[in-house]
Design a protein around this motif. Structure first.
Motif, mmCIF file in Angstrom:
data_model
loop_
_atom_site.group_PDB
_atom_site.id
_atom_site.type_symbol
_atom_site.label_atom_id
_atom_site.label_comp_id
_atom_site.label_asym_id
_atom_site.label_seq_id
_atom_site.Cartn_x
_atom_site.Cartn_y
_atom_site.Cartn_z
ATOM 1 N N ALA A 188 -15.216 -7.440 2.375
ATOM 2 C CA ALA A 188 -16.583 -6.924 2.294
ATOM 3 C C ALA A 188 -17.035 -6.628 0.871
ATOM 4 C CB ALA A 188 -16.710 -5.675 3.160
ATOM 5 N N GLY A 189 -16.115 -6.800 -0.082
ATOM 6 C CA GLY A 189 -16.463 -6.458 -1.469
ATOM 7 C C GLY A 189 -17.608 -7.311 -2.000
ATOM 8 N N GLN A 196 -19.060 -4.883 8.241
ATOM 9 C CA GLN A 196 -18.964 -3.495 7.777
ATOM 10 C C GLN A 196 -20.270 -3.227 7.038
ATOM 11 O OE1 GLN A 196 -16.339 -2.726 4.480
ATOM 12 N NE2 GLN A 196 -16.015 -0.591 5.051
ATOM 13 N N GLN A 250 -19.974 -0.045 2.707
ATOM 14 C CA GLN A 250 -18.593 -0.063 2.246
ATOM 15 C C GLN A 250 -18.112 1.334 1.877
ATOM 16 O OE1 GLN A 250 -18.736 -3.754 -0.208
ATOM 17 N NE2 GLN A 250 -19.915 -4.097 1.662
ATOM 18 N N LEU A 251 -17.520 1.966 2.875
ATOM 19 C CA LEU A 251 -17.118 3.366 2.701
ATOM 20 C C LEU A 251 -15.633 3.505 2.409
ATOM 21 C CD1 LEU A 251 -19.229 4.914 5.631
ATOM 22 C CD2 LEU A 251 -19.857 4.655 3.206
ATOM 23 N N GLY A 252 -15.001 2.391 2.061
ATOM 24 C CA GLY A 252 -13.582 2.454 1.704
ATOM 25 C C GLY A 252 -12.724 1.549 2.571
ATOM 26 N N THR A 253 -11.504 1.301 2.087
ATOM 27 C CA THR A 253 -10.622 0.360 2.780
ATOM 28 C C THR A 253 -10.213 0.870 4.169
ATOM 29 O OG1 THR A 253 -8.811 1.335 1.499
ATOM 30 C CG2 THR A 253 -9.668 -0.769 0.723
ATOM 31 N N ALA A 291 -13.068 0.211 6.391
ATOM 32 C CA ALA A 291 -13.157 -1.237 6.651
ATOM 33 C C ALA A 291 -12.192 -1.654 7.763
ATOM 34 C CB ALA A 291 -12.866 -2.022 5.376
ATOM 35 N N TYR A 336 -6.243 -9.321 2.274
ATOM 36 C CA TYR A 336 -7.467 -9.203 1.490
ATOM 37 C C TYR A 336 -8.030 -10.592 1.201
ATOM 38 C CZ TYR A 336 -5.833 -4.498 1.238
ATOM 39 O OH TYR A 336 -5.413 -3.242 1.605
ATOM 40 N N ASP A 361 -9.714 -11.634 -1.152
ATOM 41 C CA ASP A 361 -9.714 -12.045 -2.555
ATOM 42 C C ASP A 361 -8.303 -12.067 -3.140
ATOM 43 O OD1 ASP A 361 -9.315 -9.327 -2.507
ATOM 44 O OD2 ASP A 361 -10.887 -8.827 -3.960
ATOM 45 N N TYR A 366 -4.111 0.323 -10.170
ATOM 46 C CA TYR A 366 -3.530 0.244 -8.831
ATOM 47 C C TYR A 366 -3.194 1.629 -8.287
ATOM 48 C CZ TYR A 366 -2.717 -4.775 -9.520
ATOM 49 O OH TYR A 366 -2.861 -6.110 -9.718
ATOM 50 N N GLY A 367 -3.068 1.711 -6.971
ATOM 51 C CA GLY A 367 -2.514 2.898 -6.345
ATOM 52 C C GLY A 367 -1.014 2.937 -6.623
ATOM 53 N N GLU A 427 -4.164 7.045 -5.643
ATOM 54 C CA GLU A 427 -5.020 6.089 -6.345
ATOM 55 C C GLU A 427 -5.102 6.441 -7.827
ATOM 56 O OE1 GLU A 427 -6.543 3.255 -4.936
ATOM 57 O OE2 GLU A 427 -4.997 3.863 -3.524
ATOM 58 N N ASN A 483 0.901 -0.174 -5.194
ATOM 59 C CA ASN A 483 0.525 -0.603 -3.843
ATOM 60 C C ASN A 483 -0.225 -1.922 -3.942
ATOM 61 O OD1 ASN A 483 -0.340 -0.686 -1.132
ATOM 62 N ND2 ASN A 483 -2.213 0.454 -1.648
ATOM 63 N N TYR A 518 -9.804 6.195 2.254
ATOM 64 C CA TYR A 518 -8.739 5.355 1.701
ATOM 65 C C TYR A 518 -7.756 4.939 2.808
ATOM 66 C CZ TYR A 518 -9.659 7.141 -3.132
ATOM 67 O OH TYR A 518 -10.185 7.476 -4.351
HETATM 68 C C1 UD1 Z 1 -6.880 -0.863 -3.275
HETATM 69 C C2 UD1 Z 1 -5.885 0.205 -2.874
HETATM 70 C C3 UD1 Z 1 -4.880 0.423 -4.009
HETATM 71 C C4 UD1 Z 1 -4.200 -0.894 -4.346
HETATM 72 C C5 UD1 Z 1 -5.224 -1.974 -4.645
HETATM 73 C C6 UD1 Z 1 -4.558 -3.311 -4.757
HETATM 74 C C7 UD1 Z 1 -7.129 1.717 -1.436
HETATM 75 C C8 UD1 Z 1 -7.816 3.000 -1.324
HETATM 76 N N1 UD1 Z 1 -6.613 1.427 -2.605
HETATM 77 O O1 UD1 Z 1 -7.579 -0.365 -4.402
HETATM 78 O O2 UD1 Z 1 -3.927 1.383 -3.658
HETATM 79 O O3 UD1 Z 1 -3.350 -0.711 -5.460
HETATM 80 O O4 UD1 Z 1 -6.184 -2.065 -3.560
HETATM 81 O O5 UD1 Z 1 -5.466 -4.253 -5.232
HETATM 82 O O6 UD1 Z 1 -7.014 0.996 -0.451
HETATM 83 N N2 UD1 Z 1 -13.012 -3.467 0.886
HETATM 84 C C9 UD1 Z 1 -13.803 -3.622 1.989
HETATM 85 N N3 UD1 Z 1 -14.580 -2.578 2.404
HETATM 86 C C10 UD1 Z 1 -14.595 -1.397 1.760
HETATM 87 C C11 UD1 Z 1 -13.779 -1.243 0.619
HETATM 88 C C12 UD1 Z 1 -13.006 -2.293 0.210
HETATM 89 O O7 UD1 Z 1 -13.815 -4.675 2.603
HETATM 90 O O8 UD1 Z 1 -15.310 -0.498 2.186
HETATM 91 C C13 UD1 Z 1 -12.189 -4.586 0.442
HETATM 92 C C14 UD1 Z 1 -12.633 -5.109 -0.901
HETATM 93 O O9 UD1 Z 1 -13.500 -6.198 -0.726
HETATM 94 C C15 UD1 Z 1 -11.357 -5.550 -1.538
HETATM 95 C C16 UD1 Z 1 -10.295 -4.679 -0.898
HETATM 96 O O10 UD1 Z 1 -10.875 -4.142 0.263
HETATM 97 O O11 UD1 Z 1 -11.041 -6.898 -1.210
HETATM 98 C C17 UD1 Z 1 -9.804 -3.598 -1.828
HETATM 99 O O12 UD1 Z 1 -10.864 -2.723 -2.085
HETATM 100 P P1 UD1 Z 1 -11.078 -2.061 -3.500
HETATM 101 O O13 UD1 Z 1 -12.150 -1.047 -3.383
HETATM 102 O O14 UD1 Z 1 -11.196 -3.084 -4.538
HETATM 103 O O15 UD1 Z 1 -9.698 -1.283 -3.655
HETATM 104 P P2 UD1 Z 1 -8.932 -1.022 -4.984
HETATM 105 O O16 UD1 Z 1 -9.620 0.027 -5.740
HETATM 106 O O17 UD1 Z 1 -8.580 -2.269 -5.649
#
Ligand code: UD1
Ligand code: CA
Length: 456
Positions: free
Chosen positions: A12-13, A75, A78-81, A84, A102, A104, A138-139, A154, A169, A197
């Motif tokens: 969803a990014g 989604q 985008q309120l976080g992974t 999602a 993921y 990407d 990264y986390g 994080e 992570n 998260y």
């Molecule tokens: C996330 C992890 C982090 C890890 C990193 C690896 C979390 C909170 N953190 O961080 O620990 O080291 O990935 O790359 O998970 N996405 C959605 N919807 C959302 C938010 C994100 O689909 O609401 C997708 C994004 O498109 C992306 C992926 O999830 O492909 C990761 O999201 P992103 O916000 O980039 O997480 P990071 O900050 O990279």
């Protein structure tokens, strides 16, 4: 177990750093969108269902990959992974293994994921981690004194001493759906980014006494995400090298595997040699002992055995028999068929034509909409005039014809078997078999003619 497997792919990014109108996951690696690579890998794992979480306005993503057998889930915000992943949970019934990937992160391998999944049971979840020299962004994986994982913090929430942790992570994890569903409902967004998260489920799991097994990818490129065009280019080279390696295992010789691009599917016979800067696109097959010289582009072509393709030759949607020789600087356009031992030389363009065995078009010619027989010799600078401005017309050249240089064959026209066309002719009517036909103004010499001269 895998026939129960549900894969959730987060896609969803926005991908703003790509600076592109195209959604990030649709950018190409080889010939395929990033997301398609991930979907195909999930498919190789034998997933029962693949859920793709796409963003608001991601209709283009859905449309571009409409041919793939996946469950599309929007989604809206985008309120976080964690949020999602939660969007996909209503689609997963019963207690099944769930794998989070993921859209990407395209080069994650089936092998790494199969290993990760093998660790999962009702009381154990699995987390893919990696050791990074530079873990910034990264986390970080938090472990207790005995080395057990107790949580993920994080970058933006990490204390200075946590920032020195090199184990990161990757985001990829696997867990049974009953646990996941319950934990997702427990997530809160009181953190630096105000997001739900996914990573917070790790601390919950640890508290509940669920074992958290970690696994490492075989190569770091497997867990690398694409955020900008530099990442995309880097992963393209990794992907291309993987493809070249697979072909070398099959016996192909590359003069330099770093200067080869396959954007599609290539099948090869024995003792194939591919020189530098060759691009293969679409579906291409090469027979035995094919040599492709530098700077050739071959797209959607079937090429027989003992074929030599000289430098700077372009072949598209064509079939080429055995023992043919093409180029240098030849262009075979769609719907060309060369039978066996045909020679197409420099600066020759062939379009929508059939050329039968042992015929030669060696220099500076255009052959379009033509059926050419066996053992025909086409002289330099011969042109089939196949287009009258409105319609295309056919040229037929029978076996054993000899066409003198600088001839125009004005289609529709037929040159009979064994006919000879005199050099410099414009052929507008059928030329009879076995005869010499020519259309040429008589050569004259003016006796006593003087070239004009300036007065001095
Ligand atoms: C996330 C992890 C982090 C890890 C990193 C690896 C979390 C909170 N953190 O961080 O620990 O080291 O990935 O790359 O998970 N996405 C959605 N919807 C959302 C938010 C994100 O689909 O609401 C997708 C994004 O498109 C992306 C992926 O999830 O492909 C990761 O999201 P992103 O916000 O980039 O997480 P990071 O900050 O990279
Ligand atoms: Ca002429």
């Amino acid at each position: 177990m895998n026939n129960e497997l549900n894969v959730i792919i987060l896609a969803a990014g926005q991908g703003t750093r790509m600076k592109s109108d195209l959604p990030k996951v649709l950018h190409l690696l080889g010939d395929k969108p990033l997301l398609e690579h991930v979907i195909l890998t999930a498919g190789q794992l034998g997933a029962d269902a693949i859920h793709v979480v796409y963003g608001h306005g991601g209709e283009t993503v859905k449309k571009s990959l409409a041919h793939m057998d996946v469950n599309w889930i929007e989604q809206e915000q985008q309120l976080g992974t964690g949020h999602a992943v939660d969007q996909a949970m209503p689609a997963i019934t019963g207690n099944k293994p769930v794998l989070i990937l993921y859209g990407d992160v395209p080069l994650i391998s089936q092998h790494t994921l199969a290993h990760l999944l093998s660790e999962v049971d009702d009381n154990t979840m699995a987390l893919l981690t990696a050791a990074m020299n530079d873990p910034t962004g990264y986390g970080r994986i938090i472990r207790d004194v005995s080395g057990n994982v107790t949580g993920i913090v994080e970058q933006k929430d990490a204390k200075p001493e946590q920032k020195t942790i090199k184990e990161i992570n990757t985001g990829i994890l696997a867990v049974k759906s009953d646990l996941l569903r319950r934990w997702l409902n427990m997530l809160e967004n009181n953190n630096a980014q105000g997001e739900f998260y996914l990573t917070d489920i790790i601390a919950i799991a640890a508290k509940e006494g669920i074992a958290i097994k970690t696994a490492k990818p075989a190569a770091l490129s497997e867990i690398e995400g694409v955020n900008n065009k530099i990442h995309l280019a880097e992963l393209e080279r990794v992907y291309q090298r993987q493809q070249a390696d697979a072909l070398m295992i099959e016996g192909v010789t590359f003069k330099d595997p770093a200067r080869f691009d396959l954007r599609g599917d290539l099948r090869t016979g024995k003792d194939v040699v591919i020189d530098v800067n060759v691009v293969i696109e679409g579906k291409v097959s090469l027979g035995d002992r094919v040599y492709i010289a530098p700077n050739c582009v071959i797209k959607d072509a079937q090429i027989g055995s003992d074929v030599t393709i000289h430098p700077n030759t372009i072949v598209e949607k064509s079939r080429i028999g055995d023992g043919c020789e093409l180029g240098p600087f030849a262009r075979l356009r769609p719907e060309t068929q060369l039978n066996n031992h045909v020679k197409i030389g420099n600066f020759v363009e062939i379009k929508k034509s059939t050329v039968d065995d042992h015929s030669k078009v060696n220099h500076l010619s255009y052959v379009g909409d033509t059926t050419m027989g066996k053992r025909v010799n086409v002289g330099a600078g011969t042109i089939t005039c196949n287009y009258d401005g409105a319609f295309k017309h056919q040229t037929v050249i029978k076996d054993d014809v000899f066409i003198g240089s600088d001839t125009q064959l004005v289609a529709p026209v037929e040159v009979g078997e064994g006919a000879t066309i005199g050099a410099g002719s414009t052929v507008t009517h059928d030329a009879p078999a076995g005869q010499l036909t020519l259309s040429r103004a008589m050569q004259k010499t003016r006796k006593g003619w003087k070239r004009p001269q300036k007065n001095k």
